[in-house]
Design a protein around this motif. Structure first.
Motif, PDB file in Angstrom:
ATOM      1  N   PHE A   1       0.856  -1.181   0.000  1.00 29.46           N
ATOM      2  CA  PHE A   1       0.000   0.000   0.000  1.00 29.46           C
ATOM      3  C   PHE A   1       0.895   1.235   0.000  1.00 29.46           C
ATOM      4  O   PHE A   1       2.105   1.151   0.190  1.00 29.46           O
ATOM      5  N   PHE A   2       0.297   2.391  -0.218  1.00 30.51           N
ATOM      6  CA  PHE A   2       1.136   3.581  -0.317  1.00 30.51           C
ATOM      7  C   PHE A   2       0.363   4.817   0.089  1.00 30.51           C
ATOM      8  O   PHE A   2      -0.846   4.776   0.330  1.00 30.51           O
TER       9      PHE A   2
ATOM     10  N   MET B   1       7.679  11.536   6.161  1.00 28.30           N
ATOM     11  CA  MET B   1       8.828  10.641   6.327  1.00 28.30           C
ATOM     12  C   MET B   1       8.961  10.201   7.779  1.00 28.30           C
ATOM     13  O   MET B   1       9.223   9.033   8.072  1.00 28.30           O
ATOM     14  N   ASP B   2       8.759  11.132   8.678  1.00 31.47           N
ATOM     15  CA  ASP B   2       8.836  10.825  10.104  1.00 31.47           C
ATOM     16  C   ASP B   2       7.753   9.819  10.500  1.00 31.47           C
ATOM     17  O   ASP B   2       8.012   8.854  11.233  1.00 31.47           O
TER      18      ASP B   2
ATOM     19  N   PHE C   1       6.076   3.958  11.558  1.00 27.46           N
ATOM     20  CA  PHE C   1       5.320   2.793  11.096  1.00 27.46           C
ATOM     21  C   PHE C   1       6.275   1.629  10.791  1.00 27.46           C
ATOM     22  O   PHE C   1       5.996   0.477  11.127  1.00 27.46           O
ATOM     23  N   HIS C   2       7.377   1.947  10.155  1.00 31.50           N
ATOM     24  CA  HIS C   2       8.394   0.938   9.831  1.00 31.50           C
ATOM     25  C   HIS C   2       8.929   0.281  11.093  1.00 31.50           C
ATOM     26  O   HIS C   2       9.201  -0.923  11.131  1.00 31.50           O
TER      27      HIS C   2
ATOM     28  N   PHE D   1       8.013  -2.520   7.637  1.00 33.63           N
ATOM     29  CA  PHE D   1       7.730  -2.113   6.264  1.00 33.63           C
ATOM     30  C   PHE D   1       7.521  -0.611   6.189  1.00 33.63           C
ATOM     31  O   PHE D   1       6.846  -0.030   7.032  1.00 33.63           O
ATOM     32  N   ARG D   2       8.107   0.011   5.172  1.00 33.64           N
ATOM     33  CA  ARG D   2       7.920   1.452   4.958  1.00 33.64           C
ATOM     34  C   ARG D   2       7.209   1.657   3.617  1.00 33.64           C
ATOM     35  O   ARG D   2       7.779   1.380   2.560  1.00 33.64           O
TER      36      ARG D   2
END
Length: 385
Positions: free
Chosen positions: A292-293, A309-310, A315-316, A321-322
């Protein structure tokens, strides 16, 4: 006597073989093009076409049942789609319209086919895991007595369906001391899997884990799980519908539901800092996106880039997963999308984004299931900490 008994047994065993075939679409969110769809008893093949008309302009969504076909041989279900990207790789089937499972769809030249080797008396097939209006209202009933949740069902759609609006927070702490986060979903009615993600968000927010994380002491969550309740209920696709796609109707909106949501955002963010906006969507079911994105819509000068990005870095940390961050454009539409409109005019402090959930393979290269999406929703909330 034995001969008569044998005839009765044979007739009973083959009763379903000669039963009258019929499509089953008399339920919430069901739809196919009944004028085009048909059944061939010789080949035991159901040929169906997703519904499309001048208002519902894309034939993506399908969800229907069938009965009266032969069950003494394999059942073939096939259709033709306008373009490959909308053909699902993994539609779902059920024999009771309750318990669904994925099945691989074979595709060639926009023709899609699945084969059921041991069909039962009835079968139901959907683009993906269905999440209809009734499922939402039943889920919200389970939240009715929760002290962390306020439920507002006062607003009604064009077809007089309530559009549930939830506020989730620690109500013992004053509003002005907290930040407001808005979450909406299903502006495009066919994107059913996005509701499992939103359910995961809500399940986490009302959990003991969330109370330990003290997230509700920091934020007020305002959530509308299904924006386009009419098209969801009627089994329409909703995307690129006329007179205007709901997610392209935020600048001088025509649709009264979007007008209502904009007014809610204006009024609620006067009482506390507007922190973030999430619009939860799903990709096309036949797309080749990775997991997903996240969209944002102010091109290379987006002031939220660093914040996004932060957020995905956090989440990563939880998931390993990023997601991708994709720069979107609104140049093809006659009005602005919800995340772009919020970014430009309401200006949340952290970011405004559209999240696209994927129908196909998860991080472990296995087909997504409903619990996977719920976990994504949970970790999207925890990443705000």
């Amino acid at each position: 006597m034995k001969k008569i008994l044998l005839i009765i047994i044979v007739t009973t065993l083959n009763l379903n073989v000669f039963a009258q075939f019929k499509f089953l679409i008399d339920f919430d969110s069901a739809n196919i093009d009944t004028l085009k769809s048909k059944y061939n008893s010789k080949t035991n093949t159901i040929e169906y076409y997703p519904f499309k008309d001048n208002t519902n302009t894309e034939n993506v969504w399908f969800y229907f049942g069938a009965t009266g076909y032969r069950n003494d041989t394999a059942l073939t279900i096939l259709t033709k789609f306008d373009k490959e990207i909308i053909i699902p790789n993994y539609p779902t089937i059920s024999f009771n319209n309750i318990d669904f499972q994925n099945i691989k769809m074979c595709k060639h030249n926009n023709i899609a086919k699945v084969c059921i080797q041991k069909p039962q008396d009835s079968i139901f097939i959907s683009l993906g895991y269905p999440y209809n209006y009734k499922k939402l209202t039943n889920y919200i009933k389970t939240l009715k007595n929760n002290k962390l949740v306020q439920i507002d069902n006062s607003f009604q759609s064009k077809q007089k369906l309530s559009v549930p609006y939830l506020t989730i927070t620690d109500f013992t702490i004053k509003t002005k001391k907290k930040n407001t986060i808005w979450i909406i979903g299903r502006q495009h009615a066919f994107e059913s899997i996005s509701n499992y993600t939103i359910e995961g968000m809500i399940n986490y927010l009302i959990s003991n884990e969330a109370q330990n994380d003290k997230i509700l002491q920091k934020y007020i969550f305002r959530i509308i799980p299904i924006v386009d309740v009419d098209n969801v209920y009627n089994g329409q696709t909703g995307r690129m519908s006329k007179p205007r796609d709901l997610n392209r109707d935020w600048d001088k909106p025509l649709n009264k539901t979007i007008q209502w949501i904009e007014n809610l955002i204006k009024s609620t963010t006067k009482k506390s800092t507007y922190y973030a906006f999430f619009d939860i969507h799903s990709t096309y079911p036949g797309g080749k996106s990775s997991y997903f994105f996240s969209y944002f819509d102010i091109y290379s000068k987006n002031p939220y880039t660093e914040n996004m990005m932060d957020y995905w870095h956090k989440f990563h940390k939880y998931t390993g997963f990023r997601p991708k961050i994709i720069i979107d454009t609104d140049e093809y539409y006659d009005s602005k999308s919800s995340d772009l409109y919020n970014a430009l005019y309401f200006k949340p402090k952290y970011f405004s984004t559209t999240i696209e959930c994927d129908w196909n393979l998860n991080f472990y290269e296995k087909v997504w299931n409903t619990e996977d999406w719920k976990n994504i929703g949970k970790f999207m909330m925890k990443s705000l900490l």
